[in-house]
Design a protein around this motif. Structure first.
Motif, PDB file in Angstrom:
ATOM      1  N   GLN A  61       0.826  -1.206   0.000  1.00  0.00           N
ATOM      2  CA  GLN A  61       0.000   0.000   0.000  1.00  0.00           C
ATOM      3  C   GLN A  61       0.861   1.256   0.000  1.00  0.00           C
ATOM      4  OE1 GLN A  61      -3.034  -1.460  -0.998  1.00  0.00           O
ATOM      5  NE2 GLN A  61      -3.620   0.467  -0.076  1.00  0.00           N
ATOM      6  N   LEU A  62       1.946   1.238   0.758  1.00  0.00           N
ATOM      7  CA  LEU A  62       2.843   2.395   0.778  1.00  0.00           C
ATOM      8  C   LEU A  62       3.492   2.605  -0.583  1.00  0.00           C
ATOM      9  CD1 LEU A  62       4.556   1.929   4.265  1.00  0.00           C
ATOM     10  CD2 LEU A  62       2.851   3.643   3.644  1.00  0.00           C
ATOM     11  N   ASP A  63       3.874   1.497  -1.238  1.00  0.00           N
ATOM     12  CA  ASP A  63       4.468   1.613  -2.576  1.00  0.00           C
ATOM     13  C   ASP A  63       3.465   2.179  -3.573  1.00  0.00           C
ATOM     14  OD1 ASP A  63       6.798   0.562  -1.559  1.00  0.00           O
ATOM     15  OD2 ASP A  63       6.409  -1.481  -2.258  1.00  0.00           O
ATOM     16  N   LEU A 108      -5.921   5.817  -6.781  1.00  0.00           N
ATOM     17  CA  LEU A 108      -5.477   5.823  -5.387  1.00  0.00           C
ATOM     18  C   LEU A 108      -6.638   5.573  -4.443  1.00  0.00           C
ATOM     19  CD1 LEU A 108      -3.513   6.419  -3.076  1.00  0.00           C
ATOM     20  CD2 LEU A 108      -3.911   8.857  -3.458  1.00  0.00           C
ATOM     21  N   LEU A 109      -7.745   6.279  -4.632  1.00  0.00           N
ATOM     22  CA  LEU A 109      -8.893   6.141  -3.732  1.00  0.00           C
ATOM     23  C   LEU A 109      -9.493   4.743  -3.820  1.00  0.00           C
ATOM     24  CD1 LEU A 109     -10.633   9.615  -4.263  1.00  0.00           C
ATOM     25  CD2 LEU A 109      -9.217   8.878  -2.335  1.00  0.00           C
ATOM     26  N   ASN A 110      -9.606   4.202  -5.019  1.00  0.00           N
ATOM     27  CA  ASN A 110     -10.197   2.872  -5.160  1.00  0.00           C
ATOM     28  C   ASN A 110      -9.268   1.787  -4.641  1.00  0.00           C
ATOM     29  OD1 ASN A 110     -12.908   2.994  -6.642  1.00  0.00           O
ATOM     30  ND2 ASN A 110     -11.655   4.377  -7.863  1.00  0.00           N
ATOM     31  N   GLU A 112      -7.362   2.185  -2.043  1.00  0.00           N
ATOM     32  CA  GLU A 112      -7.560   2.237  -0.594  1.00  0.00           C
ATOM     33  C   GLU A 112      -8.879   1.585  -0.201  1.00  0.00           C
ATOM     34  OE1 GLU A 112      -5.490   3.282   1.768  1.00  0.00           O
ATOM     35  OE2 GLU A 112      -3.973   3.585   0.234  1.00  0.00           O
ATOM     36  N   ARG A 113      -9.932   1.810  -0.992  1.00  0.00           N
ATOM     37  CA  ARG A 113     -11.234   1.226  -0.667  1.00  0.00           C
ATOM     38  C   ARG A 113     -11.196  -0.294  -0.754  1.00  0.00           C
ATOM     39  NH1 ARG A 113     -13.338   5.473  -4.282  1.00  0.00           N
ATOM     40  NH2 ARG A 113     -14.122   7.199  -3.015  1.00  0.00           N
ATOM     41  N   LEU A 114     -10.484  -0.813  -1.738  1.00  0.00           N
ATOM     42  CA  LEU A 114     -10.397  -2.271  -1.875  1.00  0.00           C
ATOM     43  C   LEU A 114      -9.640  -2.905  -0.721  1.00  0.00           C
ATOM     44  CD1 LEU A 114      -9.680  -2.655  -5.701  1.00  0.00           C
ATOM     45  CD2 LEU A 114     -11.718  -3.405  -4.478  1.00  0.00           C
ATOM     46  N   THR A 115      -8.711  -2.163  -0.138  1.00  0.00           N
ATOM     47  CA  THR A 115      -7.900  -2.696   0.956  1.00  0.00           C
ATOM     48  C   THR A 115      -8.653  -2.708   2.273  1.00  0.00           C
ATOM     49  OG1 THR A 115      -5.936  -1.822  -0.155  1.00  0.00           O
ATOM     50  CG2 THR A 115      -5.668  -2.484   2.118  1.00  0.00           C
ATOM     51  N   MET A 116      -9.628  -1.836   2.412  1.00  0.00           N
ATOM     52  CA  MET A 116     -10.391  -1.772   3.660  1.00  0.00           C
ATOM     53  C   MET A 116     -11.152  -3.070   3.873  1.00  0.00           C
ATOM     54  SD  MET A 116     -11.822   2.136   3.381  1.00  0.00           S
ATOM     55  CE  MET A 116     -12.757   1.987   4.919  1.00  0.00           C
ATOM     56  N   ALA A 117     -11.273  -3.457   5.130  1.00  0.00           N
ATOM     57  CA  ALA A 117     -11.913  -4.734   5.469  1.00  0.00           C
ATOM     58  C   ALA A 117     -13.415  -4.698   5.221  1.00  0.00           C
ATOM     59  CB  ALA A 117     -11.641  -5.087   6.934  1.00  0.00           C
TER      60      ALA A 117
END
Length: 270
Positions: A61-63, A108-110, A112-117
């Protein structure tokens, strides 16, 4: 008795301390203790794997964050340089750089959304003709600029899915088709046999690259030919497809174009 109890307590305390060292070899004193030690080992191994997976995901995620912010900054830097070199900047240049920044901000936003539980999905029946027309309108400036012709075939069908995420997938596939299509060519979006197909007449994808184009950050031969490729779009589409119960496939030949398929279960189409 007191001496025996003290000695027994010290031995038990030492044994507990010994068990707390994960690399220490401990011989069980009885079958029950052996089963408990085996269970403890399995729990520790599962915990280690989970921690490693979380660390790898966090680093990924940081990369991705560094990659997207770098691309957004490039677009803004181009605007700043244009403004410094001239008293006015052509609206076409401004729109192009803003579109580029918005594209990577959307990725970027999507991501992050996919990574959320949490499962941020709302399933409903979506008309493909309406959705595809909306995406084409969003990219109308690119179609006009590149003199590309959208051709829609048999899209009067409904699919049961999340409309927001399906729009994201179609937009990514359409953006790739626009990026690699020659000026004046046609991009065809069609429906056949429970699959939405997006076809272009572009440069095509080599057989070797087709095996890896859905990997995180993979750009392949085509990506090296342009500075606008991050290798993240198809990777995110693949992740969305796995979560929304449809699959993505590709057929392509170098020099003859590419065709990407979003294949839906028969029960989710009408």
């Amino acid at each position: 008795l007191l001496v025996w109890l003290s000695a027994s307590g010290i031995r038990s305390w030492q044994r507990i301390r010994h068990l707390q060292h994960r690399d220490a070899a401990v011989a069980p004193h009885n079958p029950v203790e052996g089963q408990l030690l085996d269970q403890l080992k399995r729990i520790q191994d599962d915990s280690d794997r989970h921690v490693r997976a979380l660390r790898l995901q966090q680093q990924q995620q940081l990369d991705n964050l560094d990659l997207f912010t770098h691309e957004i900054k490039n677009a803004l830097t181009s605007l700043e340089a244009a403004a410094e070199n001239a008293p006015t900047v052509a609206s076409t240049s401004v729109k192009d750089e803003v579109r580029e920044a918005n594209y990577y901000l959307d990725l970027l936003l999507n991501d992050e959304r996919l990574t959320m539980a949490s499962n941020d999905y709302e399933f409903s029946w979506v008309n493909l003709a309406d959705l595809v027309n909306t995406v084409i309108q969003q990219n109308s400036a690119l179609f006009i600029h590149r003199q590309l012709v959208p051709h829609l075939v048999n899209l009067d069908h409904d699919v049961l899915t999340d409309p927001k995420w399906l729009r994201f997938c179609i937009n990514q596939l359409l953006s790739n088709a626009i990026k690699y299509s020659p000026a004046g060519s046609t991009i065809t979006i069609s429906w056949h046999d429970h699959a939405l197909a997006i076809s272009d007449q572009g440069i095509g994808i080599s057989a070797a690259d087709q095996q890896r184009i859905f990997e995180n950050g993979f750009t392949g031969h085509n990506g090296h030919q342009t500075t606008q490729s991050t290798g993240m779009g198809l990777y995110l589409v693949k992740r969305v497809a796995s979560k929304l119960n449809f699959t993505i496939r590709v057929r392509s030949k170098v020099g003859q174009g590419s065709r990407f398929y979003l294949i839906f279960p028969a029960s989710n189409t009408r």
